[in-house]
Design a protein around this motif. Sequence first.
Motif, PDB file in Angstrom:
ATOM      1  N   VAL A  94      -3.397  46.596 -11.251  1.00 43.34           N
ATOM      2  CA  VAL A  94      -4.742  46.543 -10.675  1.00 43.34           C
ATOM      3  C   VAL A  94      -5.568  47.726 -11.179  1.00 43.34           C
ATOM      4  O   VAL A  94      -6.744  47.576 -11.540  1.00 43.34           O
ATOM      5  CB  VAL A  94      -4.673  46.542  -9.132  1.00 43.34           C
ATOM      6  CG1 VAL A  94      -6.071  46.608  -8.535  1.00 43.34           C
ATOM      7  CG2 VAL A  94      -3.930  45.309  -8.631  1.00 43.34           C
ATOM      8  N   ILE A  95      -4.942  48.906 -11.221  1.00 44.54           N
ATOM      9  CA  ILE A  95      -5.660  50.103 -11.677  1.00 44.54           C
ATOM     10  C   ILE A  95      -6.016  49.986 -13.156  1.00 44.54           C
ATOM     11  O   ILE A  95      -7.149  50.250 -13.563  1.00 44.54           O
ATOM     12  CB  ILE A  95      -4.813  51.361 -11.406  1.00 44.54           C
ATOM     13  CG1 ILE A  95      -4.667  51.573  -9.888  1.00 44.54           C
ATOM     14  CG2 ILE A  95      -5.439  52.586 -12.060  1.00 44.54           C
ATOM     15  CD1 ILE A  95      -3.815  52.758  -9.509  1.00 44.54           C
ATOM     16  N   THR A  96      -5.060  49.585 -13.976  1.00 46.42           N
ATOM     17  CA  THR A  96      -5.343  49.469 -15.408  1.00 46.42           C
ATOM     18  C   THR A  96      -6.361  48.363 -15.681  1.00 46.42           C
ATOM     19  O   THR A  96      -7.202  48.489 -16.579  1.00 46.42           O
ATOM     20  CB  THR A  96      -4.045  49.184 -16.194  1.00 46.42           C
ATOM     21  OG1 THR A  96      -3.447  47.978 -15.702  1.00 46.42           O
ATOM     22  CG2 THR A  96      -3.063  50.330 -16.040  1.00 46.42           C
TER      23      THR A  96
ATOM     24  N   ALA B 211      -4.713  55.133  -3.332  1.00 43.38           N
ATOM     25  CA  ALA B 211      -3.308  55.293  -2.951  1.00 43.38           C
ATOM     26  C   ALA B 211      -2.405  54.271  -3.623  1.00 43.38           C
ATOM     27  O   ALA B 211      -1.202  54.216  -3.330  1.00 43.38           O
ATOM     28  CB  ALA B 211      -3.166  55.189  -1.436  1.00 43.38           C
ATOM     29  N   CYS B 212      -2.980  53.439  -4.477  1.00 45.06           N
ATOM     30  CA  CYS B 212      -2.236  52.391  -5.199  1.00 45.06           C
ATOM     31  C   CYS B 212      -1.542  51.452  -4.217  1.00 45.06           C
ATOM     32  O   CYS B 212      -0.338  51.212  -4.287  1.00 45.06           O
ATOM     33  CB  CYS B 212      -1.208  53.008  -6.159  1.00 45.06           C
ATOM     34  SG  CYS B 212      -0.532  51.822  -7.360  1.00 45.06           S
ATOM     35  N   GLU B 213      -2.331  50.907  -3.286  1.00 47.31           N
ATOM     36  CA  GLU B 213      -1.788  49.998  -2.278  1.00 47.31           C
ATOM     37  C   GLU B 213      -2.342  48.582  -2.408  1.00 47.31           C
ATOM     38  O   GLU B 213      -2.027  47.723  -1.592  1.00 47.31           O
ATOM     39  CB  GLU B 213      -2.109  50.539  -0.876  1.00 47.31           C
ATOM     40  CG  GLU B 213      -1.457  51.882  -0.570  1.00 47.31           C
ATOM     41  CD  GLU B 213      -1.882  52.430   0.776  1.00 47.31           C
ATOM     42  OE1 GLU B 213      -2.825  51.841   1.373  1.00 47.31           O
ATOM     43  OE2 GLU B 213      -1.307  53.441   1.232  1.00 47.31           O
ATOM     44  N   VAL B 214      -3.162  48.341  -3.427  1.00 42.22           N
ATOM     45  CA  VAL B 214      -3.805  47.032  -3.570  1.00 42.22           C
ATOM     46  C   VAL B 214      -2.923  46.121  -4.424  1.00 42.22           C
ATOM     47  O   VAL B 214      -2.560  46.464  -5.548  1.00 42.22           O
ATOM     48  CB  VAL B 214      -5.196  47.164  -4.212  1.00 42.22           C
ATOM     49  CG1 VAL B 214      -5.827  45.787  -4.404  1.00 42.22           C
ATOM     50  CG2 VAL B 214      -6.100  48.060  -3.373  1.00 42.22           C
ATOM     51  N   GLU B 215      -2.586  44.948  -3.850  1.00 40.25           N
ATOM     52  CA  GLU B 215      -1.814  43.949  -4.595  1.00 40.25           C
ATOM     53  C   GLU B 215      -2.769  43.057  -5.406  1.00 40.25           C
ATOM     54  O   GLU B 215      -3.912  42.834  -4.991  1.00 40.25           O
ATOM     55  CB  GLU B 215      -1.017  43.077  -3.628  1.00 40.25           C
ATOM     56  CG  GLU B 215      -0.019  43.826  -2.753  1.00 40.25           C
ATOM     57  CD  GLU B 215       1.201  44.289  -3.528  1.00 40.25           C
ATOM     58  OE1 GLU B 215       1.387  43.805  -4.671  1.00 40.25           O
ATOM     59  OE2 GLU B 215       1.955  45.139  -3.007  1.00 40.25           O
TER      60      GLU B 215
END
Length: 438
Positions: A382-384, A426-430
């Motif tokens: 998701v971040i990339t 926080a890198c919590e998104v799926e």
Amino acid sequence: MTTLRGRVKASALFWPLPPLLCLAPAGLILALTLAGTWSPLSWRALDWVYLSGQVGAQARLPVVVAAGTAALVAARFTRASLVFAQPWQPRLGRDVPLRHALLLTGWCLGAYLVGLIPLTVAVATHGAGVVNPIPVLGALAGFVALTLLGYLCGLFARGLFGVPVAIATVFVLTALPMVADPWTATSLQLPFVPFVGMRESVPLGSYRLGFFLLAVTIAAWTTAWFLRVPRRFSVPHVSGVVLLASAALLPHLYTFPLLAYAQDGDEVCSEHDGIRYCVHEGHADELALIIDLAAPVFAAHGQADAVPNEVRDHGLATGDGEVLDGPAHGVLWMRVHPGWDPYRQVPGDAAAWLVPDLFVCGSEGVAAMDRNARARERRAAVITGLQAWLASQAFEGDTSEDGLFADADPDEVRAWIARDGDRLSACEVEPEELPWWP
């Protein structure tokens, strides 16, 4: 009579060597130098600091050619089978070998400098920064010293075996800075390319220049000594060799700083959408393009508190601490360097500022969406994906890549960032949580 006079004048340029032994290596060195500097002629953001470093960097292969030719000349024209070079024969003296060295150095170094003229003209057109003379002088002294080293290899071997020995030795010596930084003080170049806003440190450059001048002196002295009668070691000669060896060892005991920041120009600034953009005056032509490429990326994110306060050219930095503390002070430092690609670098750097570091996901920097991907690797995707989408906004969203954000509407993405920004950090998104994801 005129023809005879012309031949005498021509022979003075080569005597006592055959013209081919001067012209062939000079032509090869000229070709190598032109080939090595041809691509940079069309680069963006050329500057004099870059050129100062290239005088040594581009000499790596030419000086190998010069050293190999010098070894061939020494092996061919000082071998013991020649009537004027017998072990008991003092007639060779020092004049002939020093004439050999002078001719070869003049032709080879001259061809190398001629090969650098197109790059020098290209840099002069831009005029960014100032010349750093110490690295230039050190590189030229190193060229002469390594050529004489090749001649010594031919002398000691007394045969053609000295040619590959000279080539291998000089090639290794010029490549050592890529292995360890301490070798930089006794080689031709830095292990990386400096550009405007920085310079090679004065202690390092001065030491290199002194080392190579010492090497030239000892090499010339050794050449004259080796062909003298009788051939025996002397205390001054041994002392000179020990001194040179000690000088080569010293940088391994005390590592010289490689670079220093140099404020050699003013800054040129402009403000757009509340963000201040500043570049080195030598990069003024790049400022408008930086703004045009970065502003759409920041606007696509939509969060005013997430964008930097200032975007600054790395050439304006005064120290490593200022650059490293940039994020804490809201400053995005951008490396505007010779040959840079602003269409790739500016959107990429701007997008990287807006998204969290990938390692926050605990995926060791891995992002994946395949069947075997772990949950943290999918969240990293998701971040990339967001970073790639933001960068594409510099080109009005035109991207050839399919991904999580391929069909996303810009307004929908901005609303999602405003709503789930904390979870994203926080890198919590799926991936399945993305509103536009099927």
